[in-house]
Write a protein that holds these residues in place. Structure first.
Motif, PDB file in Angstrom:
ATOM      1  N   THR A  50      -0.472  -2.312 -15.712  1.00 50.44           N
ATOM      2  CA  THR A  50      -1.849  -2.596 -16.134  1.00 50.44           C
ATOM      3  C   THR A  50      -1.992  -4.046 -16.574  1.00 50.44           C
TER       4      THR A  50
ATOM      5  N   VAL B 120      -5.947   1.219 -10.452  1.00 48.19           N
ATOM      6  CA  VAL B 120      -5.180   2.445 -10.255  1.00 48.19           C
ATOM      7  C   VAL B 120      -4.310   2.747 -11.461  1.00 48.19           C
TER       8      VAL B 120
ATOM      9  N   TRP C   6       0.819  -1.209   0.000  1.00 51.69           N
ATOM     10  CA  TRP C   6       0.000   0.000   0.000  1.00 51.69           C
ATOM     11  C   TRP C   6       0.855   1.262   0.000  1.00 51.69           C
TER      12      TRP C   6
ATOM     13  N   LYS D 227       5.671  -6.483  -4.853  1.00 54.31           N
ATOM     14  CA  LYS D 227       5.087  -7.608  -5.589  1.00 54.31           C
ATOM     15  C   LYS D 227       6.144  -8.541  -6.180  1.00 54.31           C
TER      16      LYS D 227
ATOM     17  N   THR E 259      -4.243  -6.359 -11.600  1.00 53.80           N
ATOM     18  CA  THR E 259      -4.595  -6.499 -10.186  1.00 53.80           C
ATOM     19  C   THR E 259      -5.206  -5.239  -9.595  1.00 53.80           C
ATOM     20  N   SER E 260      -5.264  -4.147 -10.342  1.00 52.53           N
ATOM     21  CA  SER E 260      -5.747  -2.895  -9.775  1.00 52.53           C
ATOM     22  C   SER E 260      -6.243  -1.979 -10.889  1.00 52.53           C
TER      23      SER E 260
ATOM     24  N   TYR F 254       1.142   2.301  -3.582  1.00 56.65           N
ATOM     25  CA  TYR F 254      -0.103   2.863  -4.098  1.00 56.65           C
ATOM     26  C   TYR F 254      -0.337   4.272  -3.558  1.00 56.65           C
TER      27      TYR F 254
END
Length: 623
Positions: free
Chosen positions: A408, A415, A264, A318, A412-413, A267
């Motif tokens: 992308t 964002v 996080w 990750k 997984t997100s 992010y």
């Protein structure tokens, strides 16, 4: 072994500061020595940084001023940034300092050298005490440099208040780090990774503390207030170099000391970066004050750099080597590029102000004919910050786009796709903003009496701006050879933290994405530019060659002044669409809450001095 050039860099900056202090009664000599020592020190630092990149390995050593010193690829890049901009600023200051003759000019030169010394010392230091002392010295020298403008008392106080709050947060973060490791040495902090809630607390403290120096939204309030009132060559150092020290601090703590262990964190950095990029350029579009406009573009570009940093941190969490290498490559390349083109733009603005004594774009106009070299350098800087190929801004943003697209593909997100859109919108609005800036300031007819009588600035100022313009071209066209050296920091992280060979692929994408070649793009663009000329030469006939006498239509300049385009007119429609956002601008700025306190209480700065000093003592005694 530490290069003697590194020691010479620090010594020359100290000699420059001493010359300004000891020779105040001989201002002409003092100013030459100030600029000369700054130039020599920056050249020494530039050569030292290039040597470290050439050998491709970190360098350790001891300096009596700083204690332990460690120059890895990140520190070497920061030394390169400081030194390159320092060379141009020192050249520029030989002539520009005349603007402040008799108004603290000697103090400005001495403080500039001390400013450069503090920034270099901070990136070299490998212990908490030396790092934080230099960080505080950067704050104080900048405060006094801004305060050399007698009309900038409020702005300098706001800067001091906000950055001392940031310093207090950073000190608490380092106290926690050093207490857990039992040492002030960075080597111990790297070996003793914190975990859990304490690590997250240190990350948040350092992100907010260093963020106040970096100036991303909502911690950006001092940037459009303090930078415009500083001398323009100091504004170049502040915007091009000093704010990057905040990003340097975030990278040191979150990646080097904490290992970017929490997903996080990445992010958070990515989201703050994307929002800062879009809001920064939106605020810039509404400005008519050229230096405030450039300050808001610093907010925008800090956001773009944060996006790359966030992607790299997500890649570490990750265990995705591709994201680590490409994200950090984009971030660090843009950090270098922004330092160059933003310093160029501030110095170009300083050249315009040197002749016109105004920051209002609507009082400029027609300067391309009267100040051709300044106009050429500014045009290159404007194209670079607009990310137009084949200049350096395009290259680094290309890498950030590719890292976002790679992210992308992980699926997984949401964002990453949103960040791609936000980066694209940012780029489009940046182009719009600098079409406005260059068109209003340098094209058309003069909009004031002073603009109509402007002339080119002295040679030293032209040399400084053209030097940075040339570097923009080199960093753009030379990207295939320069990027691997900048990527070495990300590759070293991959090798050390993911057990992947140091030779990890630089661009882990498909072949169509990896073949970016700015020289090929430049040749292609040149060819496209020549095609219309070739067609005209082949098919030119009597009708095309016939000349017609008459007055050409010039957008109303010759008939009615009110018909000419203004800086507000260019962006009127967009500003109308975004009116609700502009109304909410004060709520997006932490400085709004602090401005009244800093304006009304002269004791605020001294109180914060005491808090920072107490935290220094607590950290030194408590470890």
């Amino acid at each position: 072994m530490l290069s003697p050039l590194v020691m010479a860099t620090l010594l020359l900056f100290l000699l420059g500061a001493a010359a300004g202090l000891l020779l105040q009664k001989l201002p002409a000599l003092a100013n030459r020595l100030n600029s000369g020592f700054a130039l020599l020190g920056s050249l020494a630092g530039l050569v030292a940084a290039i040597q470290i990149f050439a050998q491709g390995a970190p360098v350790d050593g001891q300096l009596w001023l700083l204690g332990s010193v460690h120059l890895d690829m990140l520190a070497a890049l920061m030394l390169l940034v400081i030194s390159t901009v320092g060379v141009a600023v020192a050249l520029y200051s030989f002539a520009y300092i005349r603007e402040y003759q008799g108004k603290g000019d000697v103090a400005i030169g001495a403080l500039m050298n001390l400013f450069l010394f503090a920034m270099v010392g901070m990136v070299l230091a490998d212990n908490a005490l030396g790092f934080l002392l230099c960080y505080e010295l950067v704050t104080l020298t900048t405060y006094w440099l801004v305060k050399t403008n007698p009309e900038a008392a409020k702005q300098s106080r706001l800067y001091l208040v906000m950055n001392h709050i940031g310093m207090a947060l950073v000190l608490i973060a380092f106290w926690l780090l050093c207490r857990e490791s039992g040492s002030l040495e960075f080597a111990a902090l790297r070996e003793h990774h914190l975990a859990g809630a304490l690590a997250s607390l240190v990350f948040l403290l350092s992100f907010c503390g260093f963020g106040l120096r970096a100036g991303f939204v909502p911690l950006h309030g001092w940037l459009p207030v303090a930078e415009p009132v500083a001398p323009s060559h100091i504004s170049a150092l502040m915007s091009g170099v000093m704010v990057k020290l905040g990003l340097f601090g975030i990278l040191r703590v979150s990646i080097d000391f904490l290992g970017a262990s929490q997903l996080w964190w990445g992010y958070v950095v990515l989201i703050f970066g994307a929002c800062s990029a879009v809001l920064g350029v939106l605020f810039a579009l509404a400005e008519h004050d050229l230096k405030r406009l450039l300050a808001y573009h610093t907010v925008e570009n800090i956001g773009i750099i944060l996006m790359g940093m966030g992607i790299g941190m997500i890649g570490i969490a990750k265990q995705q080597p591709a994201l680590v290498v490409l994200g950090l490559l984009g971030a660090l390349y843009h950090l270098l590029n922004h330092a160059i083109f933003k310093s160029l733009l501030f110095m170009g603005t300083g050249s315009v102000m040197f002749r016109l004594h105004t920051r209002d774009m609507d009082k400029m106009g027609g300067l391309a004919k009267l100040m051709p070299w300044t106009a050429l350098a500014f045009l290159i800087g404007a194209m670079a910050i607009s990310a137009l190929p084949p200049l350096n801004g395009f290259v680094s943003e290309w890498f950030i786009y590719q890292s976002l697209l790679s992210m992308t593909k992980l699926g997984t997100s949401v964002v990453a796709p949103l960040a791609v859109v936000m980066l694209a919108v940012t780029g489009a609005m940046a182009v719009m903003c600098f079409v406005k800036v260059y068109g209003i300031c340098f094209c058309g007819a003069p909009r004031s009496e002073k603009a109509s009588h402007a002339r080119e600035v002295p040679g030293a100022m032209v040399a400084g701006t053209l030097l940075l313009a040339a570097v923009c071209l080199v960093l753009g066209l030379g990207a295939p050879w320069i990027a691997p050296h900048i990527a070495s920091y990300g590759q070293a992280l991959v090798a050390s933290q993911m057990s992947v060979a140091t030779g990890a692929t630089l661009l882990p994408l498909d072949s169509s994405q990896a073949i970016l070649s700015p020289p090929v793009i430049a040749i292609t663009l040149l060819g496209l530019f020549l095609i219309p000329l070739l067609v005209l030469a082949i098919f030119k006939g009597p009708k095309l060659g016939r000349r017609h006498a008459g007055t050409p239509w010039a957008c109303g300049y010759a008939y009615e002044e009110r018909m000419s385009l203004t800086s507000g007119g260019v962006t009127h429609t967009l500003r109308q669409l975004c009116t609700p956002l502009y109304r909410k601008q004060p709520q997006l700025d932490l400085a709004t809450a602090l401005r009244r306190v800093s304006d009304t209480s002269g004791m605020t700065g001294w109180l914060l001095h005491g808090v920072v000093l107490a935290l220094f003592i607590l950290m030194a005694v408590g470890v």
